[in-house]
Scaffold this motif. Sequence first.
Motif, short mmCIF file in Angstrom:
data_model
loop_
_atom_site.label_atom_id
_atom_site.label_comp_id
_atom_site.label_asym_id
_atom_site.label_seq_id
_atom_site.Cartn_x
_atom_site.Cartn_y
_atom_site.Cartn_z
N THR A 23 0.84 -1.17 0.05
CA THR A 23 0.03 -0.01 0.02
C THR A 23 0.96 1.23 0.14
O THR A 23 1.91 1.28 0.55
N ASN A 24 0.22 2.29 -0.43
CA ASN A 24 0.98 3.52 -0.37
C ASN A 24 0.30 4.53 0.76
O ASN A 24 0.74 5.57 0.91
N LYS A 25 -0.66 3.81 1.39
CA LYS A 25 -1.18 4.50 2.76
C LYS A 25 -0.52 4.06 4.02
O LYS A 25 0.58 3.22 3.90
N ASP A 26 -0.91 4.45 5.22
CA ASP A 26 -0.26 4.13 6.41
C ASP A 26 -0.70 2.51 6.65
O ASP A 26 -1.68 2.19 6.83
N PRO A 27 0.32 1.46 6.42
CA PRO A 27 -0.03 0.24 6.58
C PRO A 27 -0.43 -0.11 8.03
O PRO A 27 -1.29 -1.13 8.26
N PHE A 28 -0.40 0.70 9.05
CA PHE A 28 -0.72 0.23 10.14
C PHE A 28 -2.49 0.75 10.50
O PHE A 28 -3.09 -0.02 11.16
N LYS A 29 -2.62 1.53 9.85
CA LYS A 29 -4.24 1.99 9.63
C LYS A 29 -4.88 1.25 8.48
O LYS A 29 -6.04 0.98 8.67
N TYR A 30 -4.34 0.94 7.44
CA TYR A 30 -4.86 0.38 6.41
C TYR A 30 -5.12 -1.27 6.71
O TYR A 30 -4.32 -1.88 7.19
N LYS A 31 -6.38 -1.71 6.52
CA LYS A 31 -6.56 -2.99 7.13
C LYS A 31 -6.55 -4.18 5.99
O LYS A 31 -6.57 -5.32 6.16
N GLY A 32 -6.41 -3.85 4.84
CA GLY A 32 -6.00 -4.97 3.63
C GLY A 32 -7.29 -5.02 2.96
O GLY A 32 -8.49 -4.65 3.26
N SER A 33 -7.30 -5.72 1.70
CA SER A 33 -8.64 -5.57 0.95
C SER A 33 -8.63 -6.94 0.29
O SER A 33 -9.79 -7.08 -0.56
N GLY A 34 -7.96 -7.78 0.72
CA GLY A 34 -8.33 -9.25 -0.05
C GLY A 34 -9.89 -9.80 0.64
O GLY A 34 -10.00 -9.61 1.90
N VAL A 35 -10.43 -10.41 -0.32
CA VAL A 35 -11.63 -11.02 0.23
C VAL A 35 -11.70 -12.02 1.08
O VAL A 35 -12.53 -12.07 2.38
N TYR A 36 -10.90 -12.90 1.40
CA TYR A 36 -10.61 -13.83 2.28
C TYR A 36 -10.22 -13.21 3.46
O TYR A 36 -10.57 -13.62 4.73
N VAL A 48 -4.90 -7.72 15.00
CA VAL A 48 -3.97 -7.90 14.05
C VAL A 48 -2.67 -7.36 14.26
O VAL A 48 -2.69 -6.02 14.92
N THR A 49 -1.44 -7.95 13.87
CA THR A 49 -0.10 -7.38 14.06
C THR A 49 0.25 -7.03 12.91
O THR A 49 0.25 -7.85 11.85
N THR A 50 0.89 -5.71 12.51
CA THR A 50 1.48 -5.44 11.33
C THR A 50 2.88 -5.29 11.33
O THR A 50 3.50 -4.75 12.28
N GLU A 51 3.56 -6.12 10.45
CA GLU A 51 5.02 -5.82 10.11
C GLU A 51 5.36 -5.14 8.82
O GLU A 51 4.60 -5.85 7.79
N ILE A 52 6.16 -4.20 8.88
CA ILE A 52 6.69 -3.58 7.43
C ILE A 52 7.68 -4.46 7.12
O ILE A 52 8.81 -4.97 7.62
N LEU A 53 7.85 -5.26 5.97
CA LEU A 53 8.81 -5.91 5.29
C LEU A 53 9.79 -5.10 4.50
O LEU A 53 10.81 -5.21 4.38
#
Length: 66
Positions: A23-36, A48-53
């Motif tokens: 994402t180009n948004k804040d990855p800690f605020k962005y929840k994701g968009s995958g259907v599953y 959820v835990t978010t890790e920046i790779l």
Amino acid sequence: MSDCIYLYLKTHNKTGLKYLGKTNKDPFKYKGSGVYWKNQIKKHGYDVTTEILENCKNNNEEKKLS
């Protein structure tokens, strides 16, 4: 933040399901968009835990990672 591209890994703390995204948004605020992934969040809540790779400054840097 909008000129950076973040590659991130989200892990659902209750179920262990992992979600890899970018994402180009804040990855800690962005929840994701995958259907599953979204169905998982709907069913089990957003614990959820978010890790920046990787933090890429532009698309060319991102393509080098692929």
